[in-house]
Design a protein around this motif. Structure first.
Motif, short mmCIF file in Angstrom:
data_model
loop_
_atom_site.label_atom_id
_atom_site.label_comp_id
_atom_site.label_asym_id
_atom_site.label_seq_id
_atom_site.Cartn_x
_atom_site.Cartn_y
_atom_site.Cartn_z
N THR A 32 0.83 -1.21 0.00
CA THR A 32 0.00 0.00 0.00
C THR A 32 0.86 1.25 0.00
N LEU A 33 1.84 1.30 0.87
CA LEU A 33 2.70 2.48 0.96
C LEU A 33 3.60 2.62 -0.26
N GLU A 34 4.11 1.50 -0.76
CA GLU A 34 5.03 1.57 -1.89
C GLU A 34 4.33 2.02 -3.17
N LEU A 35 3.14 1.46 -3.45
CA LEU A 35 2.46 1.80 -4.70
C LEU A 35 1.75 3.14 -4.64
N ASN A 36 1.17 3.47 -3.49
CA ASN A 36 0.37 4.69 -3.40
C ASN A 36 1.20 5.94 -3.09
N LEU A 37 2.36 5.77 -2.49
CA LEU A 37 3.14 6.93 -2.06
C LEU A 37 4.56 6.94 -2.63
N LEU A 38 5.30 5.87 -2.40
CA LEU A 38 6.70 5.86 -2.85
C LEU A 38 6.80 5.87 -4.37
N LEU A 39 5.94 5.09 -5.04
CA LEU A 39 6.01 5.04 -6.51
C LEU A 39 5.82 6.41 -7.16
N PRO A 40 4.78 7.18 -6.79
CA PRO A 40 4.68 8.52 -7.39
C PRO A 40 5.92 9.38 -7.15
N MET A 41 6.51 9.28 -5.97
CA MET A 41 7.72 10.04 -5.70
C MET A 41 8.84 9.65 -6.66
N LEU A 42 9.03 8.35 -6.83
CA LEU A 42 10.11 7.87 -7.70
C LEU A 42 9.88 8.26 -9.15
N LEU A 43 8.65 8.14 -9.63
CA LEU A 43 8.37 8.48 -11.02
C LEU A 43 8.53 9.98 -11.28
N VAL A 44 8.07 10.80 -10.35
CA VAL A 44 8.27 12.24 -10.50
C VAL A 44 9.75 12.56 -10.55
N ARG A 45 10.51 11.98 -9.64
CA ARG A 45 11.96 12.24 -9.63
C ARG A 45 12.60 11.86 -10.97
N ASP A 46 12.23 10.69 -11.48
CA ASP A 46 12.89 10.19 -12.68
C ASP A 46 12.46 10.92 -13.95
N LEU A 47 11.22 11.40 -13.99
CA LEU A 47 10.71 12.07 -15.18
C LEU A 47 10.80 13.60 -15.08
N LEU A 48 11.25 14.09 -13.96
CA LEU A 48 11.25 15.54 -13.74
C LEU A 48 12.09 16.31 -14.75
N PRO A 49 13.28 15.84 -15.13
CA PRO A 49 14.04 16.62 -16.14
C PRO A 49 13.26 16.83 -17.43
N ALA A 50 12.58 15.78 -17.91
CA ALA A 50 11.79 15.93 -19.13
C ALA A 50 10.62 16.86 -18.93
N LEU A 51 9.96 16.75 -17.80
CA LEU A 51 8.81 17.61 -17.50
C LEU A 51 9.23 19.07 -17.37
N GLN A 52 10.37 19.32 -16.75
CA GLN A 52 10.86 20.69 -16.61
C GLN A 52 11.22 21.28 -17.97
N ALA A 53 11.79 20.47 -18.83
CA ALA A 53 12.20 20.96 -20.14
C ALA A 53 11.02 21.40 -20.98
N ARG A 54 9.83 20.81 -20.73
CA ARG A 54 8.66 21.11 -21.56
C ARG A 54 7.57 21.85 -20.78
N GLY A 55 7.88 22.28 -19.55
CA GLY A 55 6.86 22.98 -18.77
C GLY A 55 5.64 22.11 -18.54
N GLY A 56 5.87 20.88 -18.10
CA GLY A 56 4.82 19.87 -18.03
C GLY A 56 3.94 19.95 -16.80
N THR A 57 3.06 18.96 -16.71
CA THR A 57 2.07 18.88 -15.64
C THR A 57 2.17 17.54 -14.94
N ILE A 58 2.07 17.57 -13.62
CA ILE A 58 2.02 16.36 -12.80
C ILE A 58 0.67 16.33 -12.09
N VAL A 59 -0.05 15.22 -12.20
CA VAL A 59 -1.29 15.04 -11.46
C VAL A 59 -1.15 13.80 -10.59
N ASN A 60 -1.22 13.97 -9.29
CA ASN A 60 -1.23 12.84 -8.37
C ASN A 60 -2.68 12.55 -7.98
#
Length: 265
Positions: free
Chosen positions: A104-132
């Motif tokens: 529960t904690l890994e999929l609902n909380l830790l996973l979004p953190m990890l994916l945001v961290r890993d995709l953040l450079p691409a999102l920043q480069a394009r002025g992207g959007t994150i929806v949790n």
């Protein structure tokens, strides 16, 4: 936000809410990177979607290899990330195993953190959007959903802190909080409890409509449903009143939670 031609990563795409999200986003012209564990379900979903250019990633995001596969497939062209994947185990805390609590904690909380961290450079480069994608239970702790509530409270806090951390980056960080929704995530015990308590359950399409409104308006947070929005506000200022209201529901919750535990044996 104009969605036509934008590329979104959507996790949990094969679930009930995920499929509704995919249909709404594709209908608005977005190109989707659909992520779930089931390749067959993703292929069936992709075949129903309008538009072209959609991609599939069949991966277990709880593993480092699964997340790496997603990041590789996403590449640098990412305009949006919708963290929709999650899990819920209905039951009393004393009846739940360590594996369920960790998942529960890994999929609902830790996973979004990890994916945001890993995709953040691409999102920043394009002025992207994150929806949790959170939950009403991320603002109102509910018996029988202790771990789930804890994970969604954490996701809401993560989203708030992240929005402030990225305030000058061009990345828009948003939080969508559905109430009870009619999907296969809800066991028979949950459905029976909601029916007895008179708890409304939205169709997934209603949640998708709210996602589209959130993206269109660009505001940070959107809570779905009444009286849930009222109780969320009340819980933030007078939690004792909500305690008393929910105490009356506790015998019903316990009865159905124990029925769920028996069904799993």
């Amino acid at each position: 936000m104009q969605l036509a031609g934008k590329r979104f990563v959507l996790t949990g795409a094969a679930g009930g809410i995920g499929q509704a999200f995919a249909a709404a986003l594709a209908g608005a012209g977005a190109q989707l990177l659909l992520v779930s564990r089931s390749e067959d379900a993703l292929e069936a979903l992709c075949g129903r979607l309008p538009g072209s250019g959609h991609q599939l990633v069949a991966a277990d995001l709880a593993t480092a290899g699964g997340r790496a596969a997603l990041v590789t497939a996403a590449g640098v062209e990412v305009d949006g990330l919708i963290n929709n994947a999650g899990v819920s185990f209905f039951g009393l805390l004393g009846e739940q195993g360590e594996a369920e609590l960790r998942q529960t904690l890994e999929l609902n909380l830790l996973l979004p953190m990890l994916l945001v961290r890993d995709l953040l450079p691409a999102l920043q480069a394009r002025g992207g959007t994150i929806v949790n994608v959170g939950s009403a239970f991320g603002s109102i702790g509910f018996a029988g959903n202790v771990a789930y509530s804890g994970s969604k409270f954490g996701l809401r806090g993560f989203t708030e802190a992240l929005r402030r951390e990225l305030a000058d980056s061009g990345v828009n960080v948003q939080y969508l909080a559905p109430r009870a929704t009619a999907t296969s995530m809800n066991s028979a015990a949950v459905q029976a409890m909601n029916s007895e308590l008179g708890t409304a359950m939205d169709p997934p399409e209603r949640v998708a409509d709210e996602l589209m409104a959130l993206l269109a308006r660009g505001n940070g947070v959107r809570f779905i449903g009444w009286p849930e929005r009222f109780f969320i506000k009340l819980n933030s200022v007078l939690p004792g009143l909500v305690d008393k209201a929910l105490l009356r529901q506790l015998p019903v919750v316990r009865r159905h939670a124990l029925a769920a535990a028996t069904a799993r044996e």
